[in-house]
Motif scaffolding. Sequence first.
Motif, short mmCIF file in Angstrom:
data_model
loop_
_atom_site.label_atom_id
_atom_site.label_comp_id
_atom_site.label_asym_id
_atom_site.label_seq_id
_atom_site.Cartn_x
_atom_site.Cartn_y
_atom_site.Cartn_z
N TRP A 150 34.21 34.65 44.93
CA TRP A 150 33.57 35.81 45.04
C TRP A 150 33.54 36.28 46.47
CZ3 TRP A 150 32.10 39.58 42.17
CH2 TRP A 150 31.23 40.54 42.61
N CYS A 151 33.57 35.21 47.43
CA CYS A 151 33.59 35.53 48.95
C CYS A 151 35.09 35.63 49.63
CB CYS A 151 32.89 34.40 49.79
SG CYS A 151 31.12 34.17 49.14
N ARG A 152 36.09 35.38 48.84
CA ARG A 152 37.18 35.42 49.43
C ARG A 152 37.77 36.82 49.68
NH1 ARG A 152 41.91 32.40 48.00
NH2 ARG A 152 40.25 30.64 47.72
N ASN A 153 38.30 36.58 51.29
CA ASN A 153 38.78 37.47 52.11
C ASN A 153 40.19 37.89 51.54
OD1 ASN A 153 39.18 39.66 53.96
ND2 ASN A 153 38.66 38.48 55.67
N ARG A 154 40.38 39.19 51.05
CA ARG A 154 41.57 39.72 50.70
C ARG A 154 42.24 40.81 51.48
NH1 ARG A 154 39.84 41.38 44.72
NH2 ARG A 154 37.75 41.09 45.71
N ASP A 155 42.02 40.53 52.93
CA ASP A 155 42.10 41.37 53.77
C ASP A 155 41.43 42.72 53.72
OD1 ASP A 155 43.51 42.04 56.28
OD2 ASP A 155 45.29 43.11 55.29
N PHE A 254 44.88 37.74 43.48
CA PHE A 254 43.99 37.59 42.28
C PHE A 254 43.22 38.76 42.35
CE2 PHE A 254 41.12 35.77 45.55
CZ PHE A 254 40.08 36.36 45.20
N THR A 255 42.65 39.14 40.96
CA THR A 255 41.42 40.05 40.83
C THR A 255 40.44 39.67 40.13
OG1 THR A 255 42.61 40.87 38.94
CG2 THR A 255 43.33 42.15 40.85
N LEU A 256 39.48 40.19 40.47
CA LEU A 256 38.16 39.88 39.55
C LEU A 256 37.99 41.02 38.41
CD1 LEU A 256 35.72 39.26 42.79
CD2 LEU A 256 36.62 37.42 41.20
N SER A 257 38.80 40.69 37.45
CA SER A 257 39.11 41.72 36.25
C SER A 257 37.83 42.10 35.50
CB SER A 257 40.18 41.41 35.50
OG SER A 257 39.98 40.09 34.71
N ASP A 258 36.86 41.26 35.47
CA ASP A 258 35.65 41.61 34.78
C ASP A 258 34.75 42.37 35.47
OD1 ASP A 258 35.29 39.25 36.12
OD2 ASP A 258 34.07 38.40 34.47
N MET A 259 34.84 42.34 36.78
CA MET A 259 33.83 42.96 37.54
C MET A 259 34.16 44.41 37.85
SD MET A 259 31.63 40.88 37.89
CE MET A 259 31.25 39.15 37.27
N ASP A 260 33.25 45.20 38.18
CA ASP A 260 33.32 46.58 38.53
C ASP A 260 33.20 46.60 40.20
OD1 ASP A 260 33.12 49.07 39.59
OD2 ASP A 260 31.17 49.77 38.57
#
Length: 264
Positions: A150-155, A254-260
């Motif tokens: 949840w905290c991961r920095n994706r730039d 990665f993506t958090l596909s189940d989240m808005d």
Amino acid sequence: MQNLRISLVQTHLDWQQPDANRERLTALLAPLEGQTDLIVLPEMFTTGFTMSPNEVAEPMQGPTLAWMQAQARLLGAAICGSVVIEDAGYRNRLLFVTPEGEVEYYDKHHLFRMANEHEYYAAGTRRSIIEYKGWRILPQVCYDLRFPVWCRNRDDYDVLLCVANWPSPRRMPWRTLLLARAIENQCYVVGVNRVGEDGKGLEYSGDSLLVDFKGQALLDGPAREPFIKTGLLNGEDLKQFRHNFPVWQDADAFTLSDMDETQP
């Protein structure tokens, strides 16, 4: 990206007494006028970490938001911290208010089941990035800190900001996780926790920290004592470190596909 002055407010909280907490904070923050860019308060700074939201919840346009807007305007600095808000259920909501009165928010996503928080509050579903003075800020609330995905920095951010009511028996995980999030995400991390004892008899040691992108503590005040300390985030240093040591280029996509994930 200009440098950013940030003030950590480690303080006692009166149990479920919003008026008393706002009054104390008004006096505590007064010396910061013109001296900082961003003021960070603890989680549930008007009440303490309460599981009685029905007794203390405010509407979004309630007295605490009005107080934050007035303080931000008076002090010339943004101010943030989480508050119990009633909005389609009860929310542990971090409010971020600028001197111009603009408001952004983040609802705590990971609810602390060991205190049955999930039974009283609705979990947020948005991972929001707040932009302020050229900085991209990821707001988090307490238990969120334990979840690196949840905290991961994706730039997409430069500062991870976590407000908390984190009890002193678990102070080592709190301190360790703040450093770990800074190192793995190549970002500044700000962690602000309360001190004192709450209405349930839990004791809080504070251990509020400002950590740089190498995991070095820039601010580390005395445990169990209230303090207000201001540190400087250097944008050029952060940019240069990411350029010279580009770990982010090898991060797993990665993506958090189940989240808005759209911003509110």
